[in-house]
Design a protein around this motif. Structure first.
Motif, PDB file in Angstrom:
ATOM      1  N   SER A  18     -22.525 -30.440   5.532  1.00 16.29           N
ATOM      2  CA  SER A  18     -21.238 -29.945   5.054  1.00 16.29           C
ATOM      3  C   SER A  18     -20.544 -30.969   4.159  1.00 16.29           C
ATOM      4  O   SER A  18     -20.029 -30.625   3.084  1.00 16.29           O
ATOM      5  CB  SER A  18     -20.334 -29.594   6.243  1.00 16.29           C
ATOM      6  N   ARG A  19     -20.546 -32.236   4.576  1.00 19.13           N
ATOM      7  CA  ARG A  19     -19.912 -33.278   3.758  1.00 19.13           C
ATOM      8  C   ARG A  19     -20.620 -33.422   2.412  1.00 19.13           C
ATOM      9  O   ARG A  19     -19.975 -33.538   1.368  1.00 19.13           O
ATOM     10  CB  ARG A  19     -19.908 -34.616   4.504  1.00 19.13           C
ATOM     11  N   LEU A  66     -15.743 -23.336   3.834  1.00 18.94           N
ATOM     12  CA  LEU A  66     -17.166 -23.657   3.928  1.00 18.94           C
ATOM     13  C   LEU A  66     -17.568 -23.654   5.391  1.00 18.94           C
ATOM     14  O   LEU A  66     -16.921 -24.290   6.222  1.00 18.94           O
ATOM     15  CB  LEU A  66     -17.451 -25.021   3.299  1.00 18.94           C
ATOM     16  N   GLU A  67     -18.622 -22.920   5.698  1.00 19.04           N
ATOM     17  CA  GLU A  67     -19.142 -22.840   7.065  1.00 19.04           C
ATOM     18  C   GLU A  67     -20.622 -23.195   7.030  1.00 19.04           C
ATOM     19  O   GLU A  67     -21.415 -22.496   6.405  1.00 19.04           O
ATOM     20  CB  GLU A  67     -18.956 -21.415   7.583  1.00 19.04           C
ATOM     21  N   VAL A  68     -21.000 -24.296   7.673  1.00 25.88           N
ATOM     22  CA  VAL A  68     -22.396 -24.708   7.755  1.00 25.88           C
ATOM     23  C   VAL A  68     -22.824 -24.580   9.205  1.00 25.88           C
ATOM     24  O   VAL A  68     -22.156 -25.111  10.103  1.00 25.88           O
ATOM     25  CB  VAL A  68     -22.597 -26.162   7.261  1.00 25.88           C
ATOM     26  N   SER A  99     -19.858 -30.311   0.306  1.00 26.57           N
ATOM     27  CA  SER A  99     -18.440 -30.299  -0.072  1.00 26.57           C
ATOM     28  C   SER A  99     -18.168 -31.162  -1.295  1.00 26.57           C
ATOM     29  O   SER A  99     -17.401 -30.764  -2.181  1.00 26.57           O
ATOM     30  CB  SER A  99     -17.568 -30.777   1.096  1.00 26.57           C
ATOM     31  N   CYS A 157     -25.041 -30.335  10.912  1.00 20.94           N
ATOM     32  CA  CYS A 157     -24.145 -29.409  10.204  1.00 20.94           C
ATOM     33  C   CYS A 157     -23.040 -30.182   9.495  1.00 20.94           C
ATOM     34  O   CYS A 157     -22.731 -29.912   8.327  1.00 20.94           O
ATOM     35  CB  CYS A 157     -23.539 -28.397  11.173  1.00 20.94           C
TER      36      CYS A 157
END
Length: 178
Positions: free
Chosen positions: A59-60, A78-80, A63, A55
């Motif tokens: 996410s990185r 942001l929610e992964v 982003s 995750c």
């Protein structure tokens, strides 16, 4: 079913190539909320796993692209995450993979006076989700394109299968002795 809105569709088009290059399948994307939006990405590896490190890695990567393109325009979080045990079913392969487990389906139209159906998944065949419902003698063939929302139902069998897939074993019951 991976998306609900045109913004979700645009975001999916941006994040899916990144995820695929990293070995992830996007299960669903949603932008939710009012003043402070949440951009939710549910993803998993091809084997159905998704751990905390996965995750964070996704996410990185996402982003960086979002910072460059700013496709949402407003402030957001942001929610992964993984799809979870009672996961959404958003692709034909999901219905085949989870055959034998209970699911809830919501259609985009009325069929026999209702939109919601619950039953045991019996697979996927020629564009149709197959569903065995209590009280019915024949398997229902529901066109995939008619499904607005679908998810697994949290049952003991589903939890046992999830535990087994993660390498665990169900706890053995203990008997009390006098």
């Amino acid at each position: 079913m991976k998306t609900k809105t045109t913004l979700d569709e645009r975001l999916l088009a941006l994040v899916e190539p990144i995820a695929m290059a990293m070995g992830f399948e996007i299960v669903r994307v949603r932008v939710m909320g009012g003043k402070r939006k949440t951009f939710q990405i549910m993803a998993e590896r091809n084997d159905g796993t998704m751990n905390v490190e996965d995750c964070a890695t996704l996410s990185r990567a996402v982003s960086a692209m979002l910072e460059e393109n700013d496709p949402i325009g407003d402030e957001y979080t942001l929610e992964v995450s993984s799809p979870g045990i009672d996961r959404p079913l958003t692709a034909p392969a999901h219905f085949a993979r989870w055959e034998g487990f209970e699911a809830k389906l919501e259609l985009d139209r009325l069929v026999e006076g209702r939109k919601r159906f619950t039953g045991t998944l019996a697979g996927y065949e020629e564009g149709h989700v197959l569903l065995d419902m209590k009280g019915e003698t024949e398997t229902a063939h529901i066109p995939f394109d008619w499904i607005a929302d679908a998810k697994l139902v949290l049952t003991d069998a589903l939890m046992a299968a999830d535990l087994k897939a993660r390498g665990g074993a169900p706890e053995q019951g203990s008997e009390e002795t006098p």
